[in-house]
Design an enzyme around this catalytic site. Structure first.
Site, PDB file in Angstrom:
ATOM      1  N   PHE A 109       9.235   3.543   3.873  1.00 18.23           N
ATOM      2  CA  PHE A 109       8.295   4.394   3.117  1.00 18.23           C
ATOM      3  C   PHE A 109       6.894   3.695   2.670  1.00 18.23           C
ATOM      4  O   PHE A 109       5.910   4.384   2.411  1.00 18.23           O
ATOM      5  CB  PHE A 109       8.658   5.207   1.955  1.00 18.23           C
ATOM      6  N   CYS A 115       6.980  -5.322   0.753  1.00 15.26           N
ATOM      7  CA  CYS A 115       8.438  -6.331   1.223  1.00 15.26           C
ATOM      8  C   CYS A 115       7.703  -7.791   0.868  1.00 15.26           C
ATOM      9  O   CYS A 115       8.571  -8.803   0.689  1.00 15.26           O
ATOM     10  CB  CYS A 115       8.701  -6.217   2.633  1.00 15.26           C
TER      11      CYS A 115
END
Ligand code: NAD
Length: 500
Positions: free
Chosen positions: A152, A284
């Site tokens: 997402f 990330c």
């Protein structure tokens, strides 16, 4: 209620279970309201779309490199023109602020630019006279149908790490985006159509585990690129390879930023705040741990805190907002629970984002930027990927202890060091256990012509994404040995052929 569907054969595709489709609510993270529903594919939908992609892949693979490159160039122009529109779509479903969404589109477009050079990237090699009257040349050919399953947090950029290169290489691509922010994928599909990509070469399957499993098991899907959390990355890698596929599966992260005593602390504090709280920590490559070495902690923490307190948290589409909400209510609660746990285990909450609300949008999924000091390695705020706006500070005495922290961590995505000492920086780059290293750069995301990927639990598989490793992943090699012999040298010989 707006309905978000799949895409194949150059058009929107409604699930075959039209009478009773499985649906997933898509929220507006700013208000907390449901703004749309996305159809979740059944196995029959996946079969239908893989069949369409298989047909398209056969003729796309035979399309000349110049024609393929021209479609890529047209796609790049249209993506640039649609960038603001795409950013708006991303912000409205993900919650990241507009400037951040615009940045992810720009970084994705860089991969398209790389893929425009596909005629050069696919050049093979040729060796003349490897043996008498015998030549050898090599080539790389597309795999057929390949799929990308994406998270997402970058609904445009992460898919764009994959499909420009996969398609440029001559494959048909199926994107299975996150069900939490699925609309960007459909807008991108429309742009591919407008760029002249033949129908069926780019497809979107909306879905959850049912769709993922169907792709992992489908015999006509030859390769899977996955980006998401570590447990699912491991599952996708194991299941995909068990079904004979080539798989690259990128997982979660816990990125450390090491600040040495000689660093410019103002610069380091700016970097920690930008990389820790940008996109509400839902990157990330976000910095989640600042490692303060040798006595810099008090000063550094106070500089970070000063900057953290003035971050403007607000609606994603408001240009004044620096940080938006997190993606769902469940995720907000999970992030708050981690802060509770950190406090209960003895860490100091220097800046507390738990109570933050935005006036007029009280139902939104808000967590303010949070700074936690005196974190130790057994606390869950340190061991787990929180994926929210939570920055932890760990204090160590030496450089060696800092490097060991990174080595002992199961993830190995990104890491950064802040120092003025070139020798220390060089040593760090050489010995640290991570796939992407920043020297005075907190988010060292490689440019498109290098490859992106972590070590350890941050990547399962052999190849990183995009760059030349991407070209390698989406093609297979073939070596052709050719002999145009003089008829006078005819004759049988049952010995193993040797080169003469
Ligand atoms: P996620 O693992 O929940 O979902 C990723 C994809 O897997 C989605 O398309 C989802 O629909 C699918 N999925 C979810 N559960 C599944 C299941 N049980 N079986 C099969 N498929 C399933 O990840 P997310 O929450 O969307 O994204 C955040 C995570 O992604 C973080 O861990 C972040 O670090 C990671 N991430 C990693 C990178 C990287 O480059 N290493 C980049 C971006 C995000």
């Amino acid at each position: 209620m707006r309905r978000i569907t799949h895409w194949t054969n150059g058009a929107h595709y409604k699930t075959l279970e039209a009478a009773s489709p499985s649906l997933h609510a898509v929220h507006d993270p700013v208000t907390g309201a449901t703004q749309a529903e996305v159809e979740l594919a059944s196995r029959s939908d996946v079969d239908f779309i893989v069949a369409a992609a298989t047909t398209a892949a056969a003729s796309w693979a035979q399309t000349s490199l110049s024609r393929r490159a021209r479609v890529l160039f047209a796609f790049r122009e249209l993506m640039e023109a649609a960038a603001d529109d795409l950013a708006r779509i991303i912000s409205s479903e993900h919650g990241k602020v507009l400037s951040d969404a615009r940045g992810e589109v720009a970084r994705g477009i860089e991969v398209i630019e790389f893929a425009c050079g596909i005629p050069h990237l696919l050049k093979g090699s040729h060796s003349e006279s490897v043996s008498t009257e015998t030549d050898v040349h090599s080539m790389r050919q597309p795999l057929g149908v390949v799929a990308g399953i994406t998270p997402f947090n970058f609904p445009a950029m992460v898919p764009m790490w994959m499909f420009p290169i996969a398609i440029a290489c001559g494959n048909a691509f199926i994107l299975k985006p996150s069900e939490r922010d699925p609309s960007a994928s459909i807008r991108i599909a429309e742009i591919w159509r407008d760029a002249g990509l033949p129908d069926g070469v780019f497809n979107v399957i909306q879905g959850d585990k049912v769709a993922v499993d169907a792709l992992l098991e489908h015999p006509d899907v030859k390769a899977i690129s996955f980006v998401g959390s570590t447990p699912i990355a491991r599952y996708v890698y194991e299941t995909g390879t068990k079904h004979g596929k080539r798989v690259q599966a990128l997982g979660g992260a816990k990125n450390h930023m090491i600040v040495l005593p000689d660093a410019d602390l103002e610069t380091a504090a700016d970097a920690a705040v930008s990389a820790g709280y940008g996109s509400a920590g839902e990157r990330c490559m976000a910095i989640s741990v600042v490692v303060a070495v040798g006595g810099v902690a008090d000063e550094l923490v106070s500089m970070i805190a000063e900057r953290t307190r003035v971050i403007n948290v607000g609606p994603s589409l408001d240009p004044a907002s620096e940080m938006g909400p997190v993606v769902t209510g469940a995720h907000r609660d999970r992030v708050r629970d981690y802060i509770d746990a950190g406090e209960a285990s003895g860490a100091s909450i220097v800046v507390d984002g738990r109570g933050v609300e935005v006036q007029g949008n009280e139902g939104g999924f808000w967590v303010g930027p949070t700074l936690i000091d005196h974190v130790t390695t057994e606390m869950s705020v340190y061991t787990d990927e929180i994926f929210g706006p939570v920055l932890c500070v760990v204090r160590v005495d030496t450089y060696e202890q800092a490097v060991s922290l990174v080595a002992d961590n199961p993830y190995g995505n990104g890491v950064a060091i802040f120092t003025r000492d070139g020798g220390a920086a060089r040593r760090f780059a050489n010995e640290v256990d991570a796939g992407m290293v920043g020297i005075n750069v907190p988010i060292p995301v490689p440019v498109a012509y290098y490859s992106f990927g972590g070590w350890g639990h941050s990547l399962f598989g052999d190849t990183h994404v995009h760059g030349t490793e991407g070209v390698h992943f989406y093609t297979r090699g073939k070596v052709v040995t050719t002999r145009w012999a003089d008829p006078s040298t005819r004759g049988t010989d049952l010995g193993f052929p040797t080169n003469k």
